[in-house]
Scaffold this active site. Structure first.
Site, short mmCIF file in Angstrom:
data_model
loop_
_atom_site.label_atom_id
_atom_site.label_comp_id
_atom_site.label_asym_id
_atom_site.label_seq_id
_atom_site.Cartn_x
_atom_site.Cartn_y
_atom_site.Cartn_z
N ASP A 33 0.86 -1.19 0.00
CA ASP A 33 0.00 0.00 0.00
C ASP A 33 0.90 1.24 0.00
OD1 ASP A 33 -2.33 1.53 0.11
OD2 ASP A 33 -2.48 1.44 2.29
N ASP A 77 2.30 2.36 8.02
CA ASP A 77 1.07 1.74 7.49
C ASP A 77 1.40 0.46 6.73
OD1 ASP A 77 -1.55 1.31 6.96
OD2 ASP A 77 -1.82 3.00 5.59
N1 LIG Z 1 3.30 6.09 14.56
C1 LIG Z 1 2.65 7.19 14.20
N2 LIG Z 1 2.92 8.38 14.79
C2 LIG Z 1 2.26 9.51 14.44
N3 LIG Z 1 1.30 9.55 13.51
C3 LIG Z 1 0.98 8.41 12.89
C4 LIG Z 1 1.64 7.17 13.19
N4 LIG Z 1 1.11 6.21 12.40
C5 LIG Z 1 0.17 6.82 11.64
N5 LIG Z 1 0.08 8.13 11.93
C6 LIG Z 1 -0.84 9.13 11.33
O1 LIG Z 1 -2.12 8.54 11.16
C7 LIG Z 1 -2.50 8.55 9.78
C8 LIG Z 1 -3.18 7.22 9.43
O2 LIG Z 1 -2.31 6.15 9.69
P1 LIG Z 1 -2.18 4.91 8.70
O3 LIG Z 1 -1.81 5.40 7.34
O4 LIG Z 1 -1.28 3.94 9.35
O5 LIG Z 1 -3.65 4.34 8.72
P2 LIG Z 1 -4.68 4.05 7.52
O6 LIG Z 1 -5.41 2.83 7.88
O7 LIG Z 1 -4.01 4.13 6.19
O8 LIG Z 1 -5.63 5.25 7.64
P3 LIG Z 1 -6.45 5.88 6.43
O9 LIG Z 1 -7.73 5.13 6.39
O10 LIG Z 1 -6.56 7.33 6.86
O11 LIG Z 1 -5.63 5.72 5.17
C9 LIG Z 1 -1.22 8.80 9.00
O12 LIG Z 1 -1.45 9.52 7.83
C10 LIG Z 1 -0.36 9.59 9.97
O13 LIG Z 1 -0.61 10.97 9.84
MG LIG Z 2 -2.33 5.09 5.36
#
Ligand SMILES: Nc1ncnc2c1ncn2[C@@H]1O[C@H](COP(=O)(O)OP(=O)(O)OP(=O)(O)O)[C@@H](O)[C@H]1O
Ligand SMILES: [Mg+2]
Length: 259
Positions: free
Chosen positions: A196, A213
């Site tokens: 992804d 992610d």
């Molecule tokens: N370890 C972390 N520390 C700080 N912020 C984080 C961290 N992990 C993720 N984030 C924030 O949270 C957001 C969403 O995280 P992630 O991409 O892992 O989830 P997702 O399932 O893809 O969510 P989405 O449905 O929004 O795409 C990221 O864009 C980032 O800004």
């Molecule tokens: Mg994401």
């Protein structure tokens, strides 16, 4: 003890505790496992509670980002350090989409039936992928713990504000090269394909780029690993082209990564 063993042990303890609690019927204002604010269900609240009891976190400050399938919370540990909690939503989980990223991965040969179990496995998979990165010193969010649908990680950012992702940042030719190098290291050293990868899932920190992610990440022996890799390379190439930078032919990058 290996990280996975530790996880299994903690999970077992949590399950045992929650089982005993449910036998004693707690009247806590929840009705029939209804969700709170349409997001967190009773089991998730209890899992959060359990993280506090286990001193993995001290308290939760609030929501940082809300996605369709997960919510990111800002929590704090006993030393005052910021912690990120990625809570996978059970209610909106799409079973079919996720199953295809798990079935065929030699690390996850057994799937227990049910959406909830698949969501738990999904969280575990992200944890495990992150561990594989850490073991190879590949820059990525550092995993701390996983239980049920909650993944605990180091918080990347300041005061509850996440670090900028590539899409939110100024990018240079060097960032393109670093991204390709990360894809290659992920494949060659961690034996993973992100699955992804895009400008939305890479942080640009003052110490360089950082992957996150990784729930969709698959073992390189997954039957679709190479298709996922091609898509990752295409996404990244398109992004850097859109930003006016020069990129190599994606097919050549694929060769470079897999040869
Ligand atoms: N370890 C972390 N520390 C700080 N912020 C984080 C961290 N992990 C993720 N984030 C924030 O949270 C957001 C969403 O995280 P992630 O991409 O892992 O989830 P997702 O399932 O893809 O969510 P989405 O449905 O929004 O795409 C990221 O864009 C980032 O800004
Ligand atoms: Mg994401």
């Amino acid at each position: 003890m290996l990280p996975e063993k530790i996880v299994d042990k903690f999970e077992h303890e949590t399950d045992k505790k929650l089982d005993t609690q449910s036998k004693h019927k707690i009247f806590d204002g929840f009705k029939n496992n209804k969700t709170i604010n349409e997001v967190l269900d009773k089991t998730t609240i209890m899992t959060l509670h359990d993280l506090i009891n286990k001193h993995i976190i001290s308290y939760v400050n609030g929501v940082v980002r809300s996605g369709k399938e997960s919510q990111l919370f800002w929590a704090v540990d006993k030393n005052g350090k910021d912690i990120a909690l990625k809570i996978y939503l059970v209610s909106t989980s799409s079973f079919k989409k996720r199953a295809s990223y798990i079935l065929g991965d030699p690390r996850f040969s057994k799937i227990r039936k049910g959406t909830r179990n698949l969501v738990y496995l999904w969280a575990k998979k992200e944890f495990r992928n992150l561990i594989q990165c850490v073991e190879r010193a590949i820059p990525s969010t550092k995993p701390i713990y996983v239980t049920k649908n909650i993944l605990v990680m180091e918080f990347v950012g300041k005061n509850g504000v996440p670090e900028k992702t590539l899409v939110e940042a100024e990018v240079s030719q060097k960032d393109y090269e670093s991204t390709i190098s990360l894809i290659k290291r992920l494949y060659k050293e961690a034996k993973l394909v992100h699955g992804d990868l895009s400008e939305f899932n890479i942080f640009k920190t003052e110490n360089g780029l950082m992957l996150f992610d990784l729930a969709s990440g698959v073992d390189i022996h997954h039957p679709n690993a190479h298709e996922f890799l091609k898509r990752d390379i295409n996404n990244i190439s398109k992004f850097f082209v859109k930003r006016g930078l020069t990129v190599a032919n994606p097919a050549d990058i694929f060769e470079l990564v897999t040869k």
